[in-house]
Design an enzyme around this catalytic site. Structure first.
Site, PDB file in Angstrom:
ATOM      1  N   PHE A 139       0.832  -1.208   0.000  1.00  0.00           N
ATOM      2  CA  PHE A 139       0.000   0.000   0.000  1.00  0.00           C
ATOM      3  C   PHE A 139       0.865   1.256   0.000  1.00  0.00           C
ATOM      4  O   PHE A 139       0.445   2.318  -0.467  1.00  0.00           O
ATOM      5  CB  PHE A 139      -0.957  -0.005   1.201  1.00  0.00           C
ATOM      6  CG  PHE A 139      -0.394   0.532   2.480  1.00  0.00           C
ATOM      7  CD1 PHE A 139      -0.486   1.886   2.792  1.00  0.00           C
ATOM      8  CD2 PHE A 139       0.234  -0.298   3.397  1.00  0.00           C
ATOM      9  CE1 PHE A 139       0.027   2.399   3.973  1.00  0.00           C
ATOM     10  CE2 PHE A 139       0.746   0.194   4.580  1.00  0.00           C
ATOM     11  CZ  PHE A 139       0.651   1.541   4.873  1.00  0.00           C
ATOM     12  N   LYS A 140       2.092   1.131   0.500  1.00  0.00           N
ATOM     13  CA  LYS A 140       2.974   2.289   0.617  1.00  0.00           C
ATOM     14  C   LYS A 140       3.428   2.821  -0.739  1.00  0.00           C
ATOM     15  O   LYS A 140       3.923   3.953  -0.821  1.00  0.00           O
ATOM     16  CB  LYS A 140       4.169   1.924   1.498  1.00  0.00           C
ATOM     17  CG  LYS A 140       3.728   1.585   2.911  1.00  0.00           C
ATOM     18  CD  LYS A 140       4.828   0.995   3.769  1.00  0.00           C
ATOM     19  CE  LYS A 140       4.277   0.618   5.140  1.00  0.00           C
ATOM     20  NZ  LYS A 140       5.294   0.013   6.008  1.00  0.00           N
ATOM     21  N   ASP A 141       3.253   2.047  -1.799  1.00  0.00           N
ATOM     22  CA  ASP A 141       3.578   2.539  -3.143  1.00  0.00           C
ATOM     23  C   ASP A 141       2.757   3.789  -3.483  1.00  0.00           C
ATOM     24  O   ASP A 141       3.225   4.660  -4.211  1.00  0.00           O
ATOM     25  CB  ASP A 141       3.296   1.474  -4.201  1.00  0.00           C
ATOM     26  CG  ASP A 141       4.301   0.323  -4.168  1.00  0.00           C
ATOM     27  OD1 ASP A 141       5.458   0.560  -3.776  1.00  0.00           O
ATOM     28  OD2 ASP A 141       3.914  -0.798  -4.546  1.00  0.00           O
ATOM     29  N   THR A 173       8.204  -1.161   3.545  1.00  0.00           N
ATOM     30  CA  THR A 173       8.604   0.237   3.382  1.00  0.00           C
ATOM     31  C   THR A 173       9.877   0.347   2.560  1.00  0.00           C
ATOM     32  O   THR A 173       9.992   1.188   1.666  1.00  0.00           O
ATOM     33  CB  THR A 173       8.820   0.914   4.747  1.00  0.00           C
ATOM     34  OG1 THR A 173       7.588   0.944   5.460  1.00  0.00           O
ATOM     35  CG2 THR A 173       9.324   2.344   4.571  1.00  0.00           C
TER      36      THR A 173
END
Length: 296
Positions: A139-141, A173
């Site tokens: 999701f951090k993309d 991350t």
């Protein structure tokens, strides 16, 4: 991430005023949560990373939606919506509208879904917000593809010769940051991870990126040990200034900002036009950065 429409109780619910159209407010300035720094603009807060007093840089106020929003944003693409949301926090005087649009558009070219964060309906008013369509499936993309381009833009604005990005990771991350920062001009990226304690695929996502500006450092210990090193580096103000340190962990405000977009996007996808319904979000979260974006 799971969503539910029109429920009375839930793990998370945005305040009812969050979805009410009100007069547009000017972009806020930014301060440390520990109160030890003077107010600063958006760009300086992003480059600051962790505040010098070891607090987090946050906006002095939460901007309100412009008149007619979010209803008038229905039908916008993810990128178009990202511009409308982010410009509430980013003044034109720092990043002109066309430049912000360009940064956003370039940030989402590598996603496997044209919707970037598509919403899949389930039964009983439930839906799934899919946050795994970026380059590393994390999701951090959503935030770190944006942050890489934002860093490159901000340091070019300020004629900064070199910025050193330092991050700690348990896996997702680090790989996401590396894929967001690889090849960026004027940026050297150092990612610390606990040796043997990330998944094999996440380790390969990091260590197989051979761009000259990417550096992986395996440490004996756990994630907290890696994170403590990063925090200590930022707390050493002389070192931080000498090497022009920047952060990619959720201590960086720009990561939170980019993630606020998919909350608005999901709301518009699961509610019918003109309904003014409330939506509850059930968020799997570790260091709280994901759900904090929902608060803003």
């Amino acid at each position: 991430m799971m969503l539910r429409r029109a429920v009375r109780r839930a793990l998370f619910r945005a305040p009812s005023t969050s979805w009410t159209a009100r007069a547009f407010s000017s972009a806020p300035s930014y301060v440390s949560t520990r109160g030890g720094m003077q107010e600063m603009g958006f760009g300086d807060a992003v480059l600051q990373g962790l505040a010098s007093d070891r607090g987090l840089m946050v906006p002095t106020s939460i901007p309100t939606f412009p008149e007619g929003a979010p209803e008038k944003w229905r039908g916008l693409s993810f990128q178009e919506l990202a511009f409308e949301v982010m410009r509430l926090f980013v003044p034109d005087s720092e990043i002109p509208a066309e430049d912000l649009k360009d940064i956003i558009d370039r940030s989402y070219t590598k996603f496997r879904s044209p919707d970037i964060t598509p919403v899949t309906p389930l039964d009983d008013g439930l839906a799934i917000l899919e946050l795994y369509h970026g380059p590393t499936f994390a999701f951090k993309d959503v935030a770190l593809q944006f942050l890489g381009n934002l860093f490159e833009y901000l340091i070019a604005q300020r004629d900064v010769e070199l910025m050193t990005i330092v991050g700690a990771t348990s896996g997702d991350t680090g790989s996401s940051a590396i894929h967001g920062l690889r090849g960026k001009k004027g940026i050297q990226c150092f990612i610390l991870f606990p040796d043997g304690r990330t998944s094999p695929i996440q380790e390969r996502q990091m260590t197989t990126v051979l761009d000259d500006n990417i550096h992986n450092i395996a440490l004996q210990g756990n994630f907290d040990d890696a994170q403590n090193i990063v925090k200590a580096l930022f707390a050493d103000l002389g070192f931080k200034k000498e090497y022009n340190l920047g952060a990619v962990n959720s201590i960086n405000w720009a990561r939170i900002l980019a993630q606020t977009v998919y909350y608005v996007y999901a709301y518009l996808k699961v509610t019918p036009p003109g309904s003014n319904e409330k939506v509850s979000f059930s968020v799997p979260t570790g260091n709280f950065g994901d759900i904090l974006a929902g608060y803003y």
